[in-house]
Design an enzyme around this catalytic site. Structure first.
Site, PDB file in Angstrom:
ATOM      1  N   LYS A  97      65.167  81.948  64.559  1.00  0.00           N
ATOM      2  CA  LYS A  97      66.089  80.815  64.650  1.00  0.00           C
ATOM      3  C   LYS A  97      67.235  81.080  63.680  1.00  0.00           C
ATOM      4  O   LYS A  97      67.011  81.263  62.479  1.00  0.00           O
ATOM      5  CB  LYS A  97      65.372  79.516  64.270  1.00  0.00           C
ATOM      6  CG  LYS A  97      66.312  78.318  64.250  1.00  0.00           C
ATOM      7  CD  LYS A  97      65.583  77.047  63.827  1.00  0.00           C
ATOM      8  CE  LYS A  97      66.582  76.052  63.257  1.00  0.00           C
ATOM      9  NZ  LYS A  97      65.934  74.901  62.639  1.00  0.00           N
ATOM     10  N   GLY A 158      67.536  66.710  58.548  1.00  0.00           N
ATOM     11  CA  GLY A 158      66.833  65.893  57.555  1.00  0.00           C
ATOM     12  C   GLY A 158      67.297  64.456  57.481  1.00  0.00           C
ATOM     13  O   GLY A 158      66.837  63.694  56.646  1.00  0.00           O
ATOM     14  N   ALA A 184      66.895  69.020  64.804  1.00  0.00           N
ATOM     15  CA  ALA A 184      67.471  68.303  63.653  1.00  0.00           C
ATOM     16  C   ALA A 184      67.925  66.889  63.990  1.00  0.00           C
ATOM     17  O   ALA A 184      68.558  66.651  65.014  1.00  0.00           O
ATOM     18  CB  ALA A 184      68.637  69.049  63.027  1.00  0.00           C
ATOM     19  N   GLY A 185      67.607  65.988  63.096  1.00  0.00           N
ATOM     20  CA  GLY A 185      68.093  64.618  63.184  1.00  0.00           C
ATOM     21  C   GLY A 185      67.125  63.649  63.829  1.00  0.00           C
ATOM     22  O   GLY A 185      67.215  62.449  63.593  1.00  0.00           O
ATOM     23  N   ASN A 206      60.948  68.293  62.015  1.00  0.00           N
ATOM     24  CA  ASN A 206      60.262  68.592  60.754  1.00  0.00           C
ATOM     25  C   ASN A 206      60.205  67.373  59.853  1.00  0.00           C
ATOM     26  O   ASN A 206      59.142  66.787  59.648  1.00  0.00           O
ATOM     27  CB  ASN A 206      60.930  69.766  60.020  1.00  0.00           C
ATOM     28  CG  ASN A 206      60.241  70.059  58.704  1.00  0.00           C
ATOM     29  OD1 ASN A 206      59.038  69.896  58.578  1.00  0.00           O
ATOM     30  ND2 ASN A 206      61.001  70.463  57.697  1.00  0.00           N
ATOM     31  N   THR A 207      61.369  66.945  59.348  1.00  0.00           N
ATOM     32  CA  THR A 207      61.388  65.878  58.345  1.00  0.00           C
ATOM     33  C   THR A 207      60.647  64.618  58.807  1.00  0.00           C
ATOM     34  O   THR A 207      59.907  64.008  58.032  1.00  0.00           O
ATOM     35  CB  THR A 207      62.847  65.527  57.997  1.00  0.00           C
ATOM     36  OG1 THR A 207      63.490  66.720  57.574  1.00  0.00           O
ATOM     37  CG2 THR A 207      62.921  64.510  56.872  1.00  0.00           C
TER      38      THR A 207
END
Lengths: 257, 368
Positions: A97, A158, A184-185, A206-207
């Site tokens: 990635k 994040g 993301a987001g 992830n976050t």
């Protein structure tokens, strides 16, 4: 319904990709993978420490998972290329990635450098997954230079802000002949479902999982949401209408012929 | 425009007047702002904000977990040399102090490196006193060449360099800079730095920016707490970090809030900075720069470090030794200051896990 996900030379049944940063211990990783059903895990090469078995994140990734090392920390194409090659040399396979970030305030990807890195690494035999700001021309260029998929952000990394770039991602899904993976987001399972319903090939989270009070339960929720969104997409939802459809249409007489 | 010119905007600032105008209502609204202005940050450093530390702590904790995760990067310092030509009234290495002066040979550097590397640490911070004669850039570069075989990230905490010298060390394998201004107040700075090149306030103040220009990956700034009014010093440290981050967006900028510790020379702190003050500083900075790193050294006690962990810290030292060659030499040479948290790396690792944090040994890898 048979729905095999062909991507980067692999066949997958799950369309949820997970990150590994931000956990209180690497021992959470197998639990998260199992609870979510995810088969792809991304990890920052900068964090991979092969010298000490107990702290080596690679030792915590289930054997049946595909590893997607990322180039976190790269400030330009040259650094991303170097990190990708270190990852392959460390035995992380040929998926990578691309993450090129030269702005630590917003953590937005540098699309220009990302294209350059993608071109070099794709030519070098990598399956390249570029993380990018959703832009149609950039996505076309990434497809042209050999990316395996395109990974537009839903909101800054994040931020848990959700699918703020929805209209731009929708255009990529319609126009780019590659899997579009929203990365993301995404902060909630409902947002992951939304992206899948719209036709995203997969989502990466992830976050939202790592910082949940109960990460394992949240991982399961994301797994279910991605499945639900994908099923809805395949089922072909009826078009949303602003008004209810009249049961006695005014032009019904025209169909009588 | 350099950071010095930025500081001039606050040269005759009336801190007391500003603090007197701050209300609890102001603080409560600042805590939940998405983006804080410079004066919002200063308001959080005010005496009034002391009444809102718990609310600030909750927000600081959430922001830190969101941006950094439940993760703490570990590193350790290695003192290469303690020769120094400066006369700084508060420092154990000052030329006025009659301590044994030493400098490690590259062979001794290697021996220390092996001991540290065996603990699993991958990030090292190397330090020297200020003596271009005894520890020139070429010496530091030679040490870096040895250390590259043991560590994946090397930071320097040495005297301020020219931009080209920073570039030279970066090319050799250095990726991080720590450089404390010590005191941002120019007049007080002059009173505490009596002789030597360190008397040059501007040269030191602008060194972190020279390192950014040279391509340093991480830059850590700070004021030595105890030398002057902590609220304004904390304010300037934050302004400095913010200035660097806004101009050098690809640099990872962080701060340290070091408090004075006992050392040879026995200079007592001019200002007492309490635990409560330290906490307020850490919280205010976290809210001002949600993505900024905060480094906490072993100057602080084990008990306090364990509690500060959740308030915004991202990086901690472990198994520290502030004496030159302290890890390989049997005798105990004089350190720069006395460390307070003497736990070794193993102990720190188990403390972090017990608090729900992952100790990270490696967060960068040299690319050349």
């Amino acid at each position: 319904m048979q729905d095999v996900f062909h991507i980067g030379g692999k066949e997958l049944t799950s369309r949820l990709f997970l990150g590994t940063g931000k956990y209180s211990t690497n021992q959470m990783i197998p639990k998260i993978m199992e609870a979510s059903g995810s088969q792809v895990v991304t990890l920052a090469m900068r964090r991979v420490d092969t010298d000490f078995a107990e702290e080596n994140i690679l030792n915590h990734i289930p054997a049946n998972c595909v590893i997607m090392p990322n180039t976190s920390g790269a400030r330009n194409a040259r650094e991303a290329i170097r990190i990708a090659r270190l990852a392959r040399a460390a035995g992380c396979g040929d998926w990578v990635k691309i993450e090129v970030i030269s702005d630590n305030r917003y953590l937005l990807p540098d699309n220009y450098e990302t294209i350059k890195a993608t071109e070099v690494l794709a030519a070098d035999g990598f399956q390249v997954f570029p993380y990018m700001s959703p832009d149609l021309m950039v996505a076309k260029e990434l497809a042209k230079v050999g990316a395996a998929a395109v990974m537009p952000l839903g909101a800054p990394i994040g931020s848990n802000r959700g699918l703020k770039t929805k209209e731009l991602v929708r255009i990529l899904i319609e126009e780019i002949p590659l899997p579009i993976i929203v990365d993301a987001g995404i902060g909630r399972p409902s947002e992951a479902a939304d992206a899948m319903e719209m036709g995203a090939a997969a989502v990466l989270v992830n976050t939202a999982v790592a910082t949940a009070r109960e990460p394992v339960i949240m991982a399961r929720a994301f797994g279910l949401a991605v499945q639900a969104g994908r099923a809805a997409f395949l089922a072909g939802p009826g078009a949303a209408r602003q008004y209810a459809s009249a049961s006695s249409p005014l032009t019904g007489f025209l169909r009588e012929d | 425009m350099s950071f010095y010119q930025e500081t001039l905007r606050y040269r005759d600032f009336d801190y007391d007047g500003f603090f007197n105008g701050i209300t609890c209502e102001d603080i409560r609204s600042i805590i939940y702002k998405d983006r804080l202005s410079e004066l919002d940050y200063l308001a959080l450093l005010s005496p009034v904000a002391e009444k809102h530390l718990e609310e600030m702590a909750q927000r600081a904790h959430r922001l830190t977990v969101q941006h950094f995760g439940r993760v703490i990067l570990l590193y350790t310092p290695m003192y290469l040399a303690n020769y120094c030509v400066n006369k700084c009234v508060y420092c154990g290495f000052g030329v006025q102090n009659h301590i044994k002066r030493e400098k490690l040979t590259t062979r001794e550097v290697e021996a220390e490196a092996a001991i540290i590397a065996a603990t699993g640490l991958k990030h090292i911070l190397i330090l020297t006193g200020e003596s271009r004669q005894h520890s020139p850039v070429s010496y530091i570069r030679d040490c870096v060449k040895v250390l590259k075989n043991y560590f994946t990230s090397i930071s320097i905490e040495i005297y301020p360099l020219e931009e080209a010298e920073y570039a030279e060390l970066i090319a050799a394998g250095v990726d991080g800079l720590t450089l404390y201004q010590e005191v941002y107040d120019e007049a007080v700075y002059g009173q505490l730095h009596l002789a030597g090149p360190k008397r040059d306030y501007y040269w030191r103040l602008e060194a972190p920016e020279r390192a950014c220009r040279a391509g340093m990956r991480t830059v850590n700034v700070g004021a030595l707490l105890g030398l002057h009014d902590w609220r304004s010093e904390a304010f300037f440290t934050g302004l400095h970090a913010n200035y660097l981050q806004n101009r050098y967006t690809d640099v990872e900028v962080s701060i340290s809030p070091p408090r004075m510790r006992p050392h040879a020379g026995g200079f007592p702190p001019r200002v007492v900075v309490s635990d409560k003050n330290l906490v307020q500083y850490i919280l205010a900075f976290r809210l001002f720069m949600p993505r900024g790193g905060i480094t906490l050294s072993t100057r602080e006690s084990a008990a306090l470090r364990d509690r500060l962990l959740k308030l915004g810290i991202t990086k901690m030292s472990a198994g520290s030794c502030t004496a030159v060659g302290g890890r390989v030499k049997g005798e105990e040479p004089a350190g720069q200051f006395d460390i307070s948290d003497e736990r070794d790396v193993r102990a720190m690792v188990s403390v972090l896990y017990s608090q729900g944090y992952q100790p990270v040994f490696k967060d960068w890898q040299m690319l050349e």
